[in-house]
Design a protein around this motif. Structure first.
Motif, PDB file in Angstrom:
ATOM      1  N   VAL A 136       0.827  -1.112  -0.070  1.00  0.00           N
ATOM      2  CA  VAL A 136      -0.078   0.077   0.094  1.00  0.00           C
ATOM      3  C   VAL A 136       0.894   1.201   0.146  1.00  0.00           C
ATOM      4  O   VAL A 136       0.503   2.146  -0.851  1.00  0.00           O
ATOM      5  N   HIS A 188     -10.984   5.747  -7.698  1.00  0.00           N
ATOM      6  CA  HIS A 188     -10.699   5.294  -6.393  1.00  0.00           C
ATOM      7  C   HIS A 188      -9.252   5.942  -5.955  1.00  0.00           C
ATOM      8  O   HIS A 188      -8.756   5.713  -5.154  1.00  0.00           O
ATOM      9  N   ASN A 214      -4.426   3.746  -5.880  1.00  0.00           N
ATOM     10  CA  ASN A 214      -5.020   2.329  -5.879  1.00  0.00           C
ATOM     11  C   ASN A 214      -4.866   1.775  -7.261  1.00  0.00           C
ATOM     12  O   ASN A 214      -4.892   0.563  -7.339  1.00  0.00           O
ATOM     13  N   ARG A 246      -1.615   0.200  -7.162  1.00  0.00           N
ATOM     14  CA  ARG A 246      -1.908  -1.028  -6.525  1.00  0.00           C
ATOM     15  C   ARG A 246      -2.362  -2.021  -7.604  1.00  0.00           C
ATOM     16  O   ARG A 246      -1.898  -3.417  -7.728  1.00  0.00           O
TER      17      ARG A 246
END
Length: 795
Positions: free
Chosen positions: A728, A776, A780, A783
């Motif tokens: 993260v 988002h 993200n 990710r």
């Protein structure tokens, strides 16, 4: 004689006896007839005995008697004597009047024979001999007792190593001699090789393979645009010359030797001085040290090169594995448990050495002769005797002779004054003057620089509890009956296995008590050019890491229970070429990665797949998943946070509470700690409490020798890659990097996509990812890129 035949014979004798009562024969006639029958049958009996002694008994001793003997009659069956054979076992009689109904024959024949258990089936020739022997009456000389013997010495890995000729195949596909061997096998199997992969795929494959890192976009663009026919070779040379190469390939080596930074076992205390060995491996690979020297240093560098720091540091190999703190430090000397502890400790040294350098499972002979390979229990304990004079302990290196001479002088003066002070105190006389003289000496000693320490093979170190050094005097090693410390047998002399033609198995030492000479002899035996195992083993390991599967798919086991080579001639050619041409690992790498076989695409071919679905014969390149360290390093490189500082103590990815039994708390790890941004090879590795994130990604277990890592695809991996706090945080850093490099979300998505995957996104990919980022957030979306198959796998 068969059991059923014996019954029939008894009936015949009874009938004949009844007949003889009605008619008497002259004694001379009886003698003549008996002698005639004996002379007629004698050649047949001798032939049957020869068949048993020369053809059947050796097979029973090598393949059956280990589990079926008087002391260990598995299934109630003893095949070591005629009596045991005819009595049968728990399943009844093993011989029958009808040969094909004999249980003994039934168990070793058929498509999937039940016996020999855990080993390769008997050959057709061996089965034919067994069948003929049973048919002729299973004749067994009365006094003959079979003894279990190790496996056949005429095995592919034990045969002398000679360089076979390169196949004379003519094809424009062939780039190196490697390809001639590969193409010959493909042709035999009616397979065709895949075309070469595109340049973007090749540079990504090569860079991960040799560096464990992704190529930068600038490197990709430069290689793709380079029209020089030698562009690929120049790329290989550049990658091999980089210090990143040593970091990448040292990780492979540390897997095999089960390196860790803690002791393991129940206390699992920190081992703060293990890391110099890890750095030694990195340096040695970057320096392209000749392999024989690399081996000799790790086994006996402190003896062979005592004035060089690497000579001492390299012996960290011998002690790389786990160490039982309680058994060595806390258990009382002279107890059975202490003996067991030391036996297990030496077993790890023997296993590590012979599995790593020779790909032999010598440790299987600890309790009995090896069931499948020609390795005796005496061989095993002779190897234990090689390591009988050393322990695992910190020892100094980088020793300054002048400083040490001054230290010795001051230490002697200090000890002399301390003795005088003790004497004066007992005599109750004044010690003030003596203490005044002592003070400057202790101050001078304290000022002298202390040499750094490395956890290595040691004969001298400070006593800790009941853990005391040998002082270089080897401990007595006994052959343990059934491997039990309660049943010590003969004292063993140092040596090794006796299955290599032309090499002695026992060492002749000028001074049998010279522990260093024992290790020097073993190192010389392993690196002897006549030892075929050493050279086959290392080239097979290198091949495995380049292709994802080895020529011998059991890199630590070249014995009967291991795999056999898919390309035996290629293996021998590579091994002999490596041995005879400087033993350069970098030269071997280049030979392999410049081959057409390595440069193939991973594309599926329906026809080839029908013949060789597992790609055993390399008609395509294998698509491979990034292992844990390469994946973590790739994430750091992509986010822009990778710290390439080399060498030194490892960094913690956990919180730590020091205690008699330390606590390693991975939930306390701070992803913003700058120490954790270095390459994963510098990670502090805990044995008993592995890093949950790395373990999920199939990281090697440091308590075991790991020649081949598991490769799995699980839901836990996907969840970890999405939600682990390291991932993260790095996604956030990656997003910040993209925002610093480009204006506007579409451009930032394009930059992130190109940086992570090495190519521009398609229009649909760009639209989908941009829409996701709008909803988002860019972090993200980053990710998701870290979780893309294209990021996690290498084509």
């Amino acid at each position: 004689m068969q059991v059923t035949d014996a019954v029939s014979s008894r009936r015949e004798v009874k009938n004949r006896a009844h007949w003889r009562t009605s008619r008497q024969w002259h004694p001379r006639v009886i003698v003549f007839v008996g002698l005639s029958i004996f002379l007629a049958l004698a050649p047949a009996v001798r032939a049957d005995e020869d068949l048993f002694l020369k053809r059947v008994a050796p097979v029973l001793e090598r393949r059956c008697v280990r589990c079926h003997n008087g002391d260990n009659a598995k299934g109630g069956l003893d095949l070591s004597t005629a009596k045991g054979l005819h009595e049968g076992g728990d399943s009844g009689e093993v011989l029958a009047a009808a040969v094909e109904e004999s249980l003994l024959l039934e168990m070793v024949t058929g498509e999937d024979p039940a016996m020999p258990e855990g080993g390769p089936p008997l050959t057709q020739e061996q089965i034919a001999d067994l069948r003929q022997w049973i048919k002729s009456g299973a004749n067994w000389p009365e006094a003959k007792i079979l003894q279990p013997k190790p496996g056949d010495g005429d095995w592919w890995s034990l045969r002398p190593l000679a360089k076979p000729p390169v196949p004379p195949a003519k094809s424009p596909w062939i780039r190196t001699p490697v390809d001639a061997f590969i193409l010959e096998k493909l042709t035999q199997k009616k397979l065709t090789p895949n075309p070469e992969a595109d340049r973007r795929t090749l540079i990504r494959r090569l860079t991960f393979d040799l560096h464990g890192l992704p190529p930068t976009q600038e490197e990709i663009d430069a290689f793709v645009a380079d029209s020089d026919p030698a562009a690929y070779d120049k790329l290989v040379d550049r990658l091999l010359a980089s210090p990143r190469y040593g970091e990448r390939w040292a990780r492979h080596w540390l897997d095999v030797v089960h390196y860790g930074d803690t002791h393991g076992y129940d206390k699992d205390k920190r081992r703060p001085n293990a890391w110099p060995y890890r750095d030694y491996v990195i340096r040695s690979l970057n320096d392209d040290k000749p392999y024989a020297q690399f081996v000799r240093e790790q086994l006996a560098g402190d003896v062979l090169f005592p004035n060089e720091p690497d000579g001492i540091i390299a012996t960290g190999f011998v002690v790389a594995g786990p160490w039982d703190f309680v058994g060595h430090v806390e258990l009382r000397e002279g107890t059975l448990d202490k003996t067991i502890t030391r036996n297990l400790d030496r077993d790890d040294m023997v296993t590590n050495t012979m599995a790593t350098f020779c790909s032999l499972t010598v440790h299987c002979a600890r309790c009995h002769d090896h069931k499948f390979d020609p390795i005796t229990q005496a061989d095993y304990y002779s190897l234990q005797a090689v390591f009988a004079g050393i322990d695992r302990a910190p020892r100094p290196y980088k020793i300054d002779a002048e400083v040490e001479a001054e230290r010795a002088k001051l230490t002697a003066e200090r000890n002399d004054l301390r003795a005088k002070i003790n004497t004066a105190k007992k005599a109750k006389t004044d010690v003030a003057e003596l203490e005044k003289q002592l003070a400057p000496i202790e101050a001078a000693l304290a000022k002298l620089p202390k040499p750094p320490l490395v956890y290595a093979a040691a004969t001298n170190f400070p006593n800790t509890g009941s853990f005391r050094p040998t002082g270089g005097q080897p401990r007595e090693i006994h052959l343990l009956n059934r491997g039990s410390e309660k049943q010590p047998g003969d004292i063993m002399q140092p040596g090794t296995v006796g299955c290599i033609p032309g090499l002695p198995s026992r060492f002749q030492l000028d001074n049998p008590d010279d522990e260093g000479a024992r290790r020097v002899q073993l190192a010389a035996w392993i690196t002897d050019t006549k030892n075929p195992l050493t050279w086959r083993s290392i080239v097979n390991r290198v091949w495995h890491y380049h292709f994802g599967s080895a020529i011998v798919d059991s890199p630590n086991d070249f014995g009967h229970m291991g795999a056999t080579p898919t390309h035996p001639e290629l293996l021998d050619w590579l091994a002999a070429d490596f041995r005879d041409n400087g033993q350069s690992l970098k030269r071997l790498h280049k030979l392999i990665v410049t081959s057409a076989a390595y440069r193939q695409s991973t594309a599926h071919d329906e026809q080839n797949s029908k013949i060789d679905s597992g790609n055993q014969f390399l008609w395509r390149m294998n698509r491979r998943q990034l292992e844990a360290e390469a994946l973590r390093d790739a994430v750091l490189a992509t986010s822009g946070k990778l710290d390439t500082t080399m060498y030194g103590p490892g960094f913690d990815l956990f919180g730590f509470i020091d205690d008699h039994s330390p606590h390693y708390l991975y939930d306390k790890y701070d992803p913003d700690d700058p120490r954790g941004l270095r390459r994963s090879i510098y990670r502090f590795i805990v044995r008993s409490v592995p890093d949950p994130f790395m373990e999920t990604l199939d990281c090697a277990d440091p308590s075991q020798n790991v020649p081949v890592r598991n490769s799995t695809v699980t839901a836990l991996q996907a969840l970890s890659l999405l939600n682990n706090k390291f991932m993260v945080r790095q996604a956030e850093h990656f997003a910040a990097r993209a925002q610093a490099q480009a204006e506007g979300l579409p451009a930032q998505i394009a930059f992130a996509f190109q940086t992570a995957l090495g190519r521009a996104p398609s229009e649909q990919e760009s639209q989908t990812l941009t829409a996701y980022a709008e909803q988002h957030g860019l972090a993200n979306a980053c990710r998701l890129l870290f979780n893309a198959n294209e990021f996690l796998f290498v084509d």
